[in-house]
Design an enzyme around this catalytic site. Structure first.
Site, PDB file in Angstrom:
ATOM      1  N   GLY A   7     -23.492  53.263  97.178  1.00  0.00           N
ATOM      2  CA  GLY A   7     -23.525  52.347  98.326  1.00  0.00           C
ATOM      3  C   GLY A   7     -22.387  51.336  98.255  1.00  0.00           C
ATOM      4  O   GLY A   7     -21.779  51.140  97.210  1.00  0.00           O
ATOM      5  N   HIS A   8     -22.110  50.695  99.396  1.00  0.00           N
ATOM      6  CA  HIS A   8     -21.015  49.729  99.448  1.00  0.00           C
ATOM      7  C   HIS A   8     -21.231  48.560  98.502  1.00  0.00           C
ATOM      8  O   HIS A   8     -20.312  48.095  97.839  1.00  0.00           O
ATOM      9  CB  HIS A   8     -20.863  49.182 100.876  1.00  0.00           C
ATOM     10  CG  HIS A   8     -20.162  50.136 101.795  1.00  0.00           C
ATOM     11  ND1 HIS A   8     -19.242  51.038 101.348  1.00  0.00           N
ATOM     12  CD2 HIS A   8     -20.220  50.282 103.144  1.00  0.00           C
ATOM     13  CE1 HIS A   8     -18.774  51.729 102.383  1.00  0.00           C
ATOM     14  NE2 HIS A   8     -19.360  51.289 103.477  1.00  0.00           N
ATOM     15  N   LEU A   9     -22.481  48.056  98.466  1.00  0.00           N
ATOM     16  CA  LEU A   9     -22.709  46.880  97.632  1.00  0.00           C
ATOM     17  C   LEU A   9     -22.517  47.214  96.151  1.00  0.00           C
ATOM     18  O   LEU A   9     -22.081  46.362  95.374  1.00  0.00           O
ATOM     19  CB  LEU A   9     -24.109  46.291  97.869  1.00  0.00           C
ATOM     20  CG  LEU A   9     -24.253  44.863  97.335  1.00  0.00           C
ATOM     21  CD1 LEU A   9     -23.449  43.866  98.145  1.00  0.00           C
ATOM     22  CD2 LEU A   9     -25.712  44.433  97.280  1.00  0.00           C
TER      23      LEU A   9
ATOM     24  N   VAL B  34     -18.897  46.892  95.478  1.00  0.00           N
ATOM     25  CA  VAL B  34     -18.473  45.493  95.413  1.00  0.00           C
ATOM     26  C   VAL B  34     -18.945  44.856  94.099  1.00  0.00           C
ATOM     27  O   VAL B  34     -18.208  44.108  93.453  1.00  0.00           O
ATOM     28  CB  VAL B  34     -18.980  44.701  96.640  1.00  0.00           C
ATOM     29  CG1 VAL B  34     -18.563  43.239  96.553  1.00  0.00           C
ATOM     30  CG2 VAL B  34     -18.424  45.301  97.925  1.00  0.00           C
TER      31      VAL B  34
END
Lengths: 134, 814
Positions: free
Chosen positions: B523-525, B528
Site C-alpha cells: 500500500g501507499h502508506l 511512505v
C-alpha cells in the site's frame, strides 16, 4: 529623548488590530492606518518618529510608500514588516533608507527593540543636527 | 611659524579639550553618542546575521524539514543584516570602505541567481499521446507517464491507451489564470505553525485552482486527443486521470498516493477532473510531503496522465523484490478483486503471492485473505465499493498460473530498469494484464536477525499482520479515524487506525510507528513509512479494540507484536532518515550557504584582510565588525577627545592594559590617563577580569601551556607596548567597554585573541564570543592548541568553528 510616536501601516486589518493591541499594552504611542496613501497623508499632517510598514499592500505598495515617506520626513525611520521574504524587495527597501526589514511572524519584544533603536537613531541625528546648527 | 607653535602646543599640552570650546566638546560628545549607537546597531545586526548563519548550518546538517519559505527568509535576514552592518560601518567611517558595497552586490547577485533558478516548462506540446512517450520525455510528461510510455514502446508490455497533459499544459493553465503569483503570495504569507492552519491554506489554494478555467487551446487539445482515443477504443471510452508530476516516482522519492486520481471519467467531465488533479498538488498531505522531503513547490510540474479504464476483474500491486528485506529476491504480489485502488489505499487486506526466482519460477507462498469489498467502475461514472459475498471474498483473486505470469512481468520490468520495481497492475475480463504504473522500489535492509531474537516475558497486547516497514519504536497510542484527528496528532505518538490511508502520510514526520487493522506491504502508506524509516505493522486484527488511546506501547514491527510499555531491549536504533539531505531544497540552501557562511578572512592583521577579499556575507560581517571596533577605538585619539581616549588600567597585576569607555563603562568620569579597576562599571569586563586573575600570576606561563593566557601575558608585559599615543591599535591590549558591553582585543606578534560580550537587558541579543588565531609554534602545534581550546569551549556550550589554526567560538543567550 521625548516619547516615541509610531505609525503602523498594514492592509490586513486583523493583523493590524492584534499588533496595535500588543504595542499599546507596552505603552507605545501609536496610530494605525491600512494603506500607503493614508500613511503619506498622516506623515504630512503629523509625522511619526518611526513607521512600521507592510510591504505588500493593495494600492500604493510598501516600497513606494517608503520612498514618499522619506521625501516628506527624511529623519523618520521606517521598519518594513512583511510576510513575504524576498531578498530583492528587502534590498530595495534598505537602499531607500529603511531602518530594518523584518519578516513575520515577529516577536513583539523584537519589534519593540527595533522601534526603540530606530527612535534613538532618529533622536541622535536630530541632536547632532541641532548641535551643528543645521 | 603658526603651525610650529600649534605643534609645540599640542606636543606640550596634548592639545586636548583645553583648546576646545564647551560647544565643540558637546558636539564631540553628541557625535560620539551617535557613533556609539551605530556601533551598537552594528553589533546587534552582526549578532542577527551570525544567528541566522548558524541556523542555516544547523538546517543543512540536521534532519529537520524546511521549505523554500525558510530558505528565502534566512537569505533575506542575513542579507538585510549584512547590509545594515555595512551601513553602520559607513556611519562610523564615511567613505573609507566603499569597496564593500561592490562585494556585497556581487554576493547578492550570486544568491539571487540561485534563488531565481525557476525553469520554464520543458517541451512545446500541451498534450502528448502515450505512444509517443518514453524516458526521453520525462521533463515534458512527468516520470510516472514516461515510465509507462517506456513499458509500452520499449518492452511491448500492455498498457491502456491514453495521453498526457504535459508540463507545458500545466504552465499554460496556471499562467492563463495568473495563479502562481497568488499561490506564492499565500504560501509565503503563511505564518501558522499548526497543521490545521496549513489545512486552511491548502483548502484555499485548491479552491483557487478548481475554480479557474482551462484555457481554450488546452481544452481543445485535451478534447481532440480524447476523441482520437475514442476512435481507437470505441465511443464513450472512460478514462482514469492520474498525476504524473515532475519528480514523482524518482528514485528515493515515492510521493506514494500523495496526489489525487480520478477514475472512470467520461468525456464531459474530463476538464473538471484535470483541475482536481492539478489542485491536489496543494492537498494537505502533498504539501506536507514536499515540505518533509525538501521539494520546492515551484519545482513540481503537475503533468496529468489520462488512460482508458480497464474493466477489471482483479488488480493490485507487485514488488519485484521483498521491500523489507534486501536479501530476499522473491517477487511479492498483492491482489484483490476489482480495481487495484483497494490495495493501494489500504481499504482491503489483499491476497499475497510470493514467487521465487528459481528456474522455472515457483510459487512459494500463497496467503488468501477475506476481502470484504471490491472497488469497481460505476455504470454511470466514477467508482463504487461493492461488498463481496462470502464465497467470492475468501476465494483467491489470482490463480497460481496468473501469479506466475505477473511475476514474469515483474522480472522483465526490473531487468529493463535495472533496479527493483513497484508495479501497479490490473487484470481485464479476458484475464490479460495491464501495467498501470511502474516505479523504482525502495528496498530496506532487514532489521531482524533471527538468531538474536529476544523474547519478551509478557505477552503482546496485539500481534500478527504484516511488517509494512521494519523496526521497533515506542510511544503513546493515538487513534486516527478522521481527517480532524490528523490535525491533532501529537509528536512522538503511535498512529493506530483501521486502514492505512495514504492521507495519513501527513503525520509521518511526527509518528514514531504505525499500526493498522487492514492493509498490506504494497500500500501507499507502507511505502511512505519505509521512506520515512518508521516501523509499520499492518493488518493487525482487533488493534483498535485492544489498544487504548494514550497507552504507551512498543510496536515491534519486525516480530509483528505490540507490547504495553516502553521495552528498551526491543527498540531499534533511531532509523528516522534524514530526508532533507540531497533534496532539491537542501541543495538550494547549500548553494546559497556557500555565498554566505564560509569565513575566509580569519586574520585581521593579514594583508588580505580587506574589503576586496570578502567572498561571503560572513567575510563582510567579520570585516565590518573588526573595523567598527577599530573605528570606535580611534575616535578619541583622532579627535584628541580625552573623554573617549584610552586610559591605562591601574590594577595589581603585571600587565599593561588600556580601556576605552564607550558610554557608561566607568563609575565616574576619568580626567587623566589612568583608570583604577574599582572605577570599572562594565559588567562583562569585570567578569572577564575576574577570570583572568582567578589564579595568581607568578610570571609568564610556559609558552606552550595554553593559548589564551600565553598570548595575553606576552602581549601585556611587553614594555615596548608603551601607552597610548605611539602604539597603534594593532599591537596593544584594549578593553572597549560600556556597562553591558566589553570587547577585549589582544595582539602580540603572531597571536591574535579577542573576547566580546554583551549582557544587556534584551534577552536574545546577548552573547559571548572568543576568537583566537596564530602562535609562534609550528603549524601542527598551533592546530593542536586550537583543537584543545575548542574542546574546552565546547564543554561550556560554545559553538566552535575551526579553520586552519584559527578558532571562532560563540555562545548566545538561550
Amino acid at each position: 529623548m521625548g516619547e516615541m510616536s509610531v505609525l503602523l501601516v498594514d492592509d490586513e486589518a486583523e493583523f493590524l488590530e492584534i499588533l496595535v493591541k500588543r504595542l499599546k499594552k507596552r505603552k507605545v504611542n501609536l496610530t494605525a492606518v491600512t494603506s500607503g496613501e493614508a500613511a503619506i497623508q498622516m506623515m504630512k499632517e503629523s509625522p511619526a518618529d518611526v513607521v512600521v510598514l507592510d510591504v505588500r499592500m493593495g494600492g500604493m505598495d510598501g516600497i513606494r510608500t517608503l520612498d514618499e515617506i522619506k521625501k516628506i520626513a527624511p529623519l523618520a525611520e521606517v521598519i518594513m514588516l512583511t510576510g513575504h521574504a524576498n531578498v530583492e524587495v528587502a534590498m530595495a527597501g534598505m537602499a531607500l533608507g529603511a531602518f530594518d526589514y523584518l519578516i513575520k511572524p515577529v516577536q513583539i519584544d523584537e519589534l519593540l527593540y527595533r522601534l526603540q533603536d530606530a527612535f534613538k537613531k532618529k533622536s541622535l541625528q536630530e541632536q547632532r543636527e541641532r548641535s551643528q546648527g543645521v | 611659524m603658526l603651525k610650529l607653535l600649534e605643534y609645540l602646543k599640542e606636543a606640550l599640552f596634548g592639545a586636548g579639550e583645553q583648546a576646545r570650546s564647551p560647544q565643540d566638546v558637546e558636539q564631540l560628545r553628541t557625535a560620539f553618542r551617535a557613533r556609539y549607537h551605530s556601533f551598537k546597531l552594528l553589533l546587534a545586526a552582526n549578532q542577527k546575521a551570525l544567528e541566522t548563519m548558524s541556523d542555516m548550518e544547523r538546517a543543512l546538517v540536521g534532519a529537520r524539514p524546511f521549505g523554500m519559505t525558510y530558505v528565502k527568509a534566512a537569505c533575506t535576514a542575513v542579507s538585510v543584516n549584512a547590509m545594515k552592518i555595512i551601513r553602520h560601518l559607513t556611519e562610523l567611517a564615511p567613505g573609507r570602505y566603499e569597496e564593500l558595497n561592490a562585494r556585497f552586490k556581487a554576493i547578492q547577485e550570486a544568491i539571487g541567481a540561485v534563488l531565481a533558478s525557476r525553469k520554464p516548462a520543458a517541451g512545446d506540446r500541451l498534450v502528448v499521446p502515450l505512444e509517443e512517450v518514453d524516458k526521453s520525455t520525462v521533463a515534458e510528461t512527468g516520470s510516472k507517464m514516461a515510465n509507462l510510455g517506456e513499458v509500452l514502446k520499449e518492452m511491448n508490455l500492455p498498457v491502456p491507451g491514453g495521453f498526457v497533459v504535459t508540463a507545458l499544459g500545466y504552465q499554460r493553465f496556471i499562467e492563463h489564470n495568473d495563479l502562481q503569483v497568488e499561490i506564492d503570495r499565500r504560501l509565503q504569507s503563511f505564518t501558522g505553525d499548526k497543521v490545521d492552519d496549513l489545512h486552511g491554506l491548502s483548502a484555499e489554494i485548491q479552491q483557487l485552482i478548481t475554480r479557474a478555467s482551462v484555457p481554450e487551446d488546452l481544452a481543445r487539445a485535451i478534447q481532440l486527443t480524447h476523441a482520437r482515443l475514442e476512435r481507437a477504443l470505441g465511443a464513450g471510452v472512460r478514462v482514469s486521470l492520474r498525476s504524473s508530476a515532475s519528480g514523482e516516482d524518482d528514485a528515493g522519492v515515492s510521493f506514494a498516493g500523495q496526489y489525487r486520481s480520478e477514475l472512470n471519467i467520461g468525456a464531459d467531465h474530463i476538464l473538471e477532473a484535470y483541475k482536481e488533479i492539478v489542485a491536489s498538488k496543494y492537498s494537505l498531505h502533498a504539501m506536507s510531503y514536499r515540505f518533509n522531503r525538501g521539494i520546492a513547490d515551484d519545482q513540481v510540474w503537475m503533468c496529468v496522465g489520462c488512460m482508458a479504464m480497464v474493466d477489471a476483474v482483479a488488480g493490485g500491486v507487485m514488488y519485484s523484490r521483498n521491500p523489507i528485506d534486501d536479501r530476499d529476491s522473491s517477487i511479492v504480489i498483492n491482489a484483490a478483486w476489482g480495481l487495484p485502488k483497494s490495495v493501494v489505499d489500504g481499504s482491503v487486506t489483499p491476497d499475497q503471492f510470493v514467487v521465487s526466482r528459481s528456474d522455472p519460477m515457483r510459487l512459494v507462498e500463497k496467503t488468501v485473505r477475506v476481502k470484504e469489498l471490491k472497488i469497481v467502475c460505476d455504470p454511470e461514472e466514477g467508482v463504487v465499493r461493492e461488498a463481496l459475498l462470502e464465497e467470492e471474498s475468501s476465494s483467491p483473486s489470482l490463480t497460481d498460473e496468473e501469479a506466475l505470469r505477473l511475476a514474469g512481468m515483474a522480472v522483465r520490468l526490473e531487468g529493463h530498469y535495472g533496479c527493483p520495481q513497484d508495479v501497479e497492475w490490473v487484470m481485464a475480463r479476458d484475464h490479460s494484464f495491464y501495467v498501470l504504473q511502474c516505479r523504482p522500489l525502495q528496498q530496506v535492509a532487514c532489521g531482524l536477525e533471527p538468531a538474536s531474537v529476544q523474547d519478551v516475558d509478557r505477552p503482546p497486547i496485539v500481534g500478527g499482520g504484516v511488517t509494512a516497514s521494519p523496526g521497533a519504536a515506542s510511544g503513546p497510542v493515538f487513534f486516527v479515524r478522521h481527517n480532524a484527528d490528523v490535525l491533532q496528532f501529537p509528536e512522538g505518538a503511535v498512529l493506530v487506525s483501521a486502514q492505512p490511508l495514504p492521507r495519513w502520510a501527513t503525520v509521518m514526520n511526527r509518528a514514531v510507528a504505525v499500526v493498522t487493522e487492514q492493509g498490506s506491504v504494497t500500500g501507499h502508506l507502507a511505502s511512505v513509512a519505509r521512506e520515512f524509516g518508521i516501523p509499520a505493522l499492518f493488518g493487525v486484527p482487533r488493534a483498535l479494540e485492544r489498544l487504548t488511546a494514550g497507552l504507551v506501547v512498543t510496536v515491534d514491527a519486525d516480530r509483528r507484536r505490540v507490547h504495553e510499555g516502553r521495552l528498551g531491549q526491543l527498540l531499534t536504533a533511531t532509523r528516522r532518515k534524514n530526508l532533507m539531505e540531497g533534496s532539491p531544497v537542501h541543495d538550494i540552501l547549500q548553494r546559497i550557504a556557500r555565498c554566505i557562511v564560509p569565513l575566509n578572512l580569519l586574520d585581521p592583521d593579514a594583508p588580505e584582510f580587506r574589503p576586496g577579499r570578502c567572498q561571503t556575507l560572513h567575510d563582510i560581517t567579520r570585516f565590518c565588525h573588526e573595523k567598527a571596533v577599530h573605528e570606535m577605538f580611534t575616535f578619541g585619539k583622532e579627535h584628541r577627545f580625552t573623554e573617549r581616549s584610552s586610559k591605562q588600567l591601574v590594577a595589581d597585576v603585571p600587565m599593561q592594559l588600556w580601556v576605552i569607555n564607550l558610554d557608561d563603562g566607568f563609575e565616574r568620569e576619568v580626567e587623566g590617563r589612568y583608570v583604577p579597576l574599582d572605577n570599572i562599571r562594565s559588567i562583562p569586563m569585570r567578569a572577564i577580569w575576574e577570570g583572568m586573575v582567578a589564579i595568581p600570576w607568578q610570571g609568564p606561563p610556559p609558552v606552550d601551556a595554553g593559548g589564551l593566557m600565553s598570548v595575553m601575558f606576552q602581549a601585556t608585559v611587553n614594555p615596548a607596548l608603551d601607552p597610548a599615543m605611539q602604539s597603534s591599535f594593532s599591537n596593544k591590549n584594549y578593553f572597549l567597554i560600556s556597562r553591558n558591553f566589553c570587547n577585549l582585543q589582544s595582539r602580540f606578534g603572531f597571536h591574535f585573541a579577542a573576547i566580546e560580550a554583551l549582557v544587556g537587558e534584551r534577552p536574545g541579543e546577548n552573547y559571548l564570543s572568543f576568537q583566537f588565531k596564530g602562535g609562534a609554534a609550528d603549524f601542527s602545534r598551533r592546530l593542536a592548541r586550537v583543537v584543545f581550546v575548542s574542546e574546552i569551549l565546547g564543554e561550556f556550550g560554545f559553538s566552535v568553528a575551526l579553520s586552519s589554526d584559527a578558532l571562532c567560538a560563540r555562545v548566545e543567550d538561550p
